[in-house]
Design a protein around this motif. Structure first.
Motif, PDB file in Angstrom:
ATOM      1  N   ASN A 214       0.858  -1.184   0.000  1.00  0.00           N
ATOM      2  CA  ASN A 214       0.000   0.000   0.000  1.00  0.00           C
ATOM      3  C   ASN A 214       0.901   1.243   0.000  1.00  0.00           C
ATOM      4  O   ASN A 214       1.655   1.486   0.943  1.00  0.00           O
ATOM      5  CB  ASN A 214      -0.892   0.003   1.240  1.00  0.00           C
ATOM      6  CG  ASN A 214      -1.873   1.155   1.245  1.00  0.00           C
ATOM      7  OD1 ASN A 214      -1.478   2.307   1.283  1.00  0.00           O
ATOM      8  ND2 ASN A 214      -3.169   0.829   1.207  1.00  0.00           N
ATOM      9  N   ALA A 215       0.817   2.024  -1.054  1.00  0.00           N
ATOM     10  CA  ALA A 215       1.712   3.169  -1.221  1.00  0.00           C
ATOM     11  C   ALA A 215       1.563   4.196  -0.093  1.00  0.00           C
ATOM     12  O   ALA A 215       2.559   4.692   0.462  1.00  0.00           O
ATOM     13  CB  ALA A 215       1.468   3.835  -2.577  1.00  0.00           C
ATOM     14  N   ASP A 216       0.331   4.546   0.267  1.00  0.00           N
ATOM     15  CA  ASP A 216       0.109   5.542   1.320  1.00  0.00           C
ATOM     16  C   ASP A 216       0.630   5.035   2.666  1.00  0.00           C
ATOM     17  O   ASP A 216       1.244   5.776   3.434  1.00  0.00           O
ATOM     18  CB  ASP A 216      -1.371   5.888   1.433  1.00  0.00           C
ATOM     19  CG  ASP A 216      -1.877   6.658   0.222  1.00  0.00           C
ATOM     20  OD1 ASP A 216      -1.027   7.286  -0.452  1.00  0.00           O
ATOM     21  OD2 ASP A 216      -3.099   6.644  -0.029  1.00  0.00           O
ATOM     22  N   SER A 217       0.349   3.760   2.955  1.00  0.00           N
ATOM     23  CA  SER A 217       0.793   3.186   4.223  1.00  0.00           C
ATOM     24  C   SER A 217       2.317   3.179   4.303  1.00  0.00           C
ATOM     25  O   SER A 217       2.906   3.530   5.340  1.00  0.00           O
ATOM     26  CB  SER A 217       0.253   1.766   4.369  1.00  0.00           C
ATOM     27  OG  SER A 217       0.741   1.173   5.561  1.00  0.00           O
ATOM     28  N   MET A 218       2.976   2.782   3.201  1.00  0.00           N
ATOM     29  CA  MET A 218       4.435   2.740   3.194  1.00  0.00           C
ATOM     30  C   MET A 218       5.039   4.149   3.268  1.00  0.00           C
ATOM     31  O   MET A 218       6.092   4.363   3.889  1.00  0.00           O
ATOM     32  CB  MET A 218       4.941   2.031   1.935  1.00  0.00           C
ATOM     33  CG  MET A 218       4.730   0.519   1.977  1.00  0.00           C
ATOM     34  SD  MET A 218       5.591  -0.296   3.375  1.00  0.00           S
ATOM     35  CE  MET A 218       4.305  -0.344   4.624  1.00  0.00           C
ATOM     36  N   ARG A 219       4.367   5.104   2.641  1.00  0.00           N
ATOM     37  CA  ARG A 219       4.874   6.475   2.700  1.00  0.00           C
ATOM     38  C   ARG A 219       4.874   6.993   4.137  1.00  0.00           C
ATOM     39  O   ARG A 219       5.844   7.592   4.596  1.00  0.00           O
ATOM     40  CB  ARG A 219       4.025   7.360   1.783  1.00  0.00           C
ATOM     41  CG  ARG A 219       4.649   8.733   1.523  1.00  0.00           C
ATOM     42  CD  ARG A 219       3.840   9.539   0.521  1.00  0.00           C
ATOM     43  NE  ARG A 219       3.904   8.918  -0.803  1.00  0.00           N
ATOM     44  CZ  ARG A 219       2.873   8.356  -1.411  1.00  0.00           C
ATOM     45  NH1 ARG A 219       1.681   8.297  -0.815  1.00  0.00           N
ATOM     46  NH2 ARG A 219       3.010   7.827  -2.613  1.00  0.00           N
TER      47      ARG A 219
END
Length: 524
Positions: free
Chosen positions: A61-66
Motif C-alpha cells: 500500500n503506497a500511502d501506508s508505506m509512505r
C-alpha cells in the motif's frame, strides 16, 4: 571508523543488495535491530539499521508505506533491511518508492541471511572500531606523556595533540592569554577565544564549553582541580571529536593539570623564598637578601623595581590580579617576587616592566567598570604603588606603597602611585569623613553667624588667611575698609575662642576652609 551501510554491503557473507538510497550508504550504523511493529519509532534512538519482514505491514500500500518510511526517516533510522522470501518474494515496489522519496536507504536481505548474522556483523564492527579507538587513545597517551616528561614546555605536547585530533590546540594562562599553540597558525585563531576562556575561568574546575562557528568546532577545557582554574586547553576540529580523539584530549588535560599542579607547588616554594628575601630587605640587610635571592630573584634586585601592596574586597580579587601580573611577567621573562601577607599581597616587580603595566591596566579596567549593585565584584582590588626603588630603600618603598594604598581607599580608586602624592597637592588627602567632620565642627559657628545676616565672617577669614594676614590687601579683595576687616577678625576669635596669632590655629582654619570648599561640589 564505525560500520556504515556501505561496509555491510561489502561484507561477503551477508549478500545484501541496495534497493533505494544508493547515494546515502556512508551513513554510520549504531546498531542493527529487528522489529515487526507497525510503528517502532518510540523504541528507536536513531542510527539503527531496522530489519523487517513486513509481518504486520501493508507493504504493497503506497500511502501506508509512505507514512511508515517518513516516520522512520524522521526518527533518524540509518536504513531498512527487508528480508525477502519470508512474507514477500521480493521487496514491494510501494516500499521502494517510499524509501526513494524519503531519502532512506533500503537494503534487500536474502532468505538465507538471518537477521542475527547482520546484528553480529554490526556488533563486531562496532567492537573493532572501539578497540581501534582505545588503542589509538593509549598510543596518544603514551606520546603525550613522553612529551610532557621531556620538560621542553607545552609546545611539543600541543603539537602531538593537534596531530592526533587532526586539528589545532592551544594553551591559555589564567588571564586568557595564549601561552602556546600548534600549529603556529593557530595562535591567531586561539587569541580570538580569550572572552570564552574568561567565561570558563569563572566556573569551578573541571569545566568545559563548546564554541562553534563557521571556521571550526572548538572545545575549551579548564585545567586544575581547585576552586579556580589554573589555565585552559582549546582544541579545534572540523567535526565533533571521535572516541580516539576524545582519549587524546582527556590525556592532554590530565597531563597539563598535573603540570600546573607541579608548578603550583614550585610557586609555593618560590613564595616562601620570596618572603624571606622581602623580610631581609625590610630589615635593612640587602646583601643577605641578594645572597638568598640567588638566580631566582637576583636579577630583580639589580635594577630599579616597584613595591606594590594590593588589597581585595574579596579573596578572588587579589588572586586574579596576581595571576594577571604573573602571566605578564612570564611572557616577558621578568622576575616577580610575590608574597601573600594576611589579607593582602606584597609584590616586587621591575620598574617599567610588563607586570607593573599589567597591574595598571587591570586597575584602569576596574575603575572604568560601573559599580555593581550589592557589593564588590570578585575582581575588585585596591593597589598602592611605590616610587622606583632599590634594595637599600625597600623599607621606605613599603611605607610609600602603604600611604598610596590608604589614599586609594579614600579616593575610591583601584590604584594610586606614591609619585602622585609626592608631586601633587596635599588637599586631596583631606577627602576623608573624619577630616570633613573636624572641618564642619570648627567652622559651624561662623557659618551659623553668617546665615543670620550678621556679616560675612567666613569670606573675610578666607581672604585674610589667603593674604597671610595682610590687612590692606585682604580688605581690598573684600571691598571693605581695613578697620571693618579687623573688627570681623576679632569677632572670629570671639566666636571660635581661638587666637589668630597662633600659627597652628591659622593652619587648621585654612585646611578646614579648603576641606569644606572641596566638599561643596559633591554635596550639590
Amino acid at each position: 571508523m564505525p560500520p556504515t551501510l556501505a561496509s555491510l554491503l561489502q561484507h561477503s557473507a551477508l549478500k545484501l543488495t541496495v534497493r533505494a538510497g544508493a547515494d546515502l550508504l556512508d551513513t554510520p550504523v549504531r546498531w542493527a535491530h529487528a522489529s515487526e511493529l507497525a510503528d517502532p519509532v518510540p523504541y528507536m534512538d536513531g542510527g539503527e539499521l531496522l530489519l523487517v519482514t513486513a509481518t504486520n505491514l501493508d507493504a504493497e500500500n503506497a500511502d501506508s508505506m509512505r507514512r511508515y518510511v517518513r516516520r522512520l526517516a524522521g526518527a533518524g533510522v540509518a536504513g531498512v533491511g527487508f528480508a525477502v522470501g519470508v512474507n514477500y518474494e521480493e521487496v514491494p515496489a510501494a516500499l521502494v518508492e517510499a524509501a526513494e522519496e524519503a531519502g532512506l536507504p533500503l537494503l534487500e536481505v536474502p532468505r538465507r541471511t538471518p537477521f542475527l548474522a547482520i546484528s553480529k556483523a554490526v556488533s563486531a564492527a562496532i567492537a573493532a572500531d572501539q578497540y581501534r579507538a582505545v588503542t589509538a587513545g593509549f598510543e596518544a597517551q603514551r606520546e603525550l606523556t613522553r612529551a610532557a616528561l621531556a620538560g621542553d614546555g607545552p609546545a611539543d605536547l600541543l603539537a602531538r595533540l593537534a596531530a592526533h585530533i587532526d586539528g589545532w590546540a592551544a594553551l591559555y594562562d589564567t588571564s586568557g592569554a595564549v601561552l602556546a599553540a600548534a600549529p603556529d597558525w593557530a595562535a591567531r585563531r586561539a587569541a580570538r577565544l580569550t572572552p570564552d576562556v574568561e567565561r570558563l575561568r569563572d566556573r569551578p574546575a573541571p569545566a568545559s564549553i563548546v564554541v562553534a562557528d563557521s571556521e571550526d568546532r572548538v572545545e575549551l577545557q579548564s585545567l586544575g582541580t581547585g576552586r579556580r582554574a589554573r589555565g585552559a586547553l582549546a582544541v579545534g576540529t572540523g567535526a565533533a571529536l571521535g572516541t580516539a580523539e576524545r582519549y587524546a584530549v582527556h590525556s592532554a588535560v590530565a597531563l597539563l593539570t598535573l603540570t600546573t599542579a607541579r608548578s603550583g607547588s614550585l610557586q609555593g616554594a618560590e613564595q616562601r623564598l620570596g618572603a624571606a628575601v622581602l623580610r631581609m630587605l625590610l630589615a635593612g640587610q640587602p646583601d643577605h637578601a641578594r645572597a638568598v635571592a640567588g638566580d631566582l630573584y637576583g636579577g630583580l634586585l639589580d635594577a630599579p623595581f616597584r613595591l606594590l601592596i594590593a588589597e581585595a574586597a574579596v579573596p578572588a580579587g587579589s588572586e586574579l590580579l596576581t595571576e594577571t601580573m604573573e602571566a605578564a611577567a612570564a611572557r616577558s621573562g621578568e622576575a616577580l617576587l610575590l608574597v601573600p601577607e594576611a589579607e593582602r599581597v606584597v609584590v616586587l616587580a621591575a620598574d617599567g616592566g610588563a607586570a607593573v603595566a599589567a597591574c595598571a591596566a587591570y586597575a584602569e579596567a576596574q575603575d572604568d567598570r560601573a559599580p555593581r549593585e550589592g557589593g564588590a565584584e570578585d575582581s575588585d582590588v585596591v593597589v598602592g604603588l611605590s616610587a622606583p626603588s632599590g634594595p637599600i630603600a625597600v623599607s621606605a618603598a613599603y611605607k610609600q606603597a602603604e600611604q598610596a594604598l590608604s589614599v586609594a581607599r579614600r579616593r575610591g580608586r583601584a590604584l594610586v602611585e606614591h609619585e602622585e602624592l609626592a608631586t601633587g597637592s596635599v588637599l586631596p588627602l583631606l577627602a576623608d569623613d573624619a577630616v570633613r567632620a573636624f572641618a564642619d565642627g570648627m567652622l559651624r559657628a561662623l557659618y551659623e553667624h553668617d546665615a543670620k545676616g550678621r556679616g560675612d565672617l567666613v569670606a573675610s577669614l578666607r581672604a585674610w588667611l589667603s593674604r597671610h594676614g595682610q590687612w590692606d590687601a585682604a580688605a581690598a579683595d573684600l571691598g571693605v575698609h581695613r578697620h571693618t576687616l579687623r573688627y570681623r577678625m576679632r569677632r572670629v576669635e570671639e566666636i571660635l575662642g581661638r587666637s589668630l596669632d597662633d600659627p597652628d590655629v591659622r593652619m587648621e582654619l585654612w585646611l578646614a576652609l579648603k576641606t569644606t570648599e572641596a566638599a561643596v561640589p559633591a554635596e550639590e
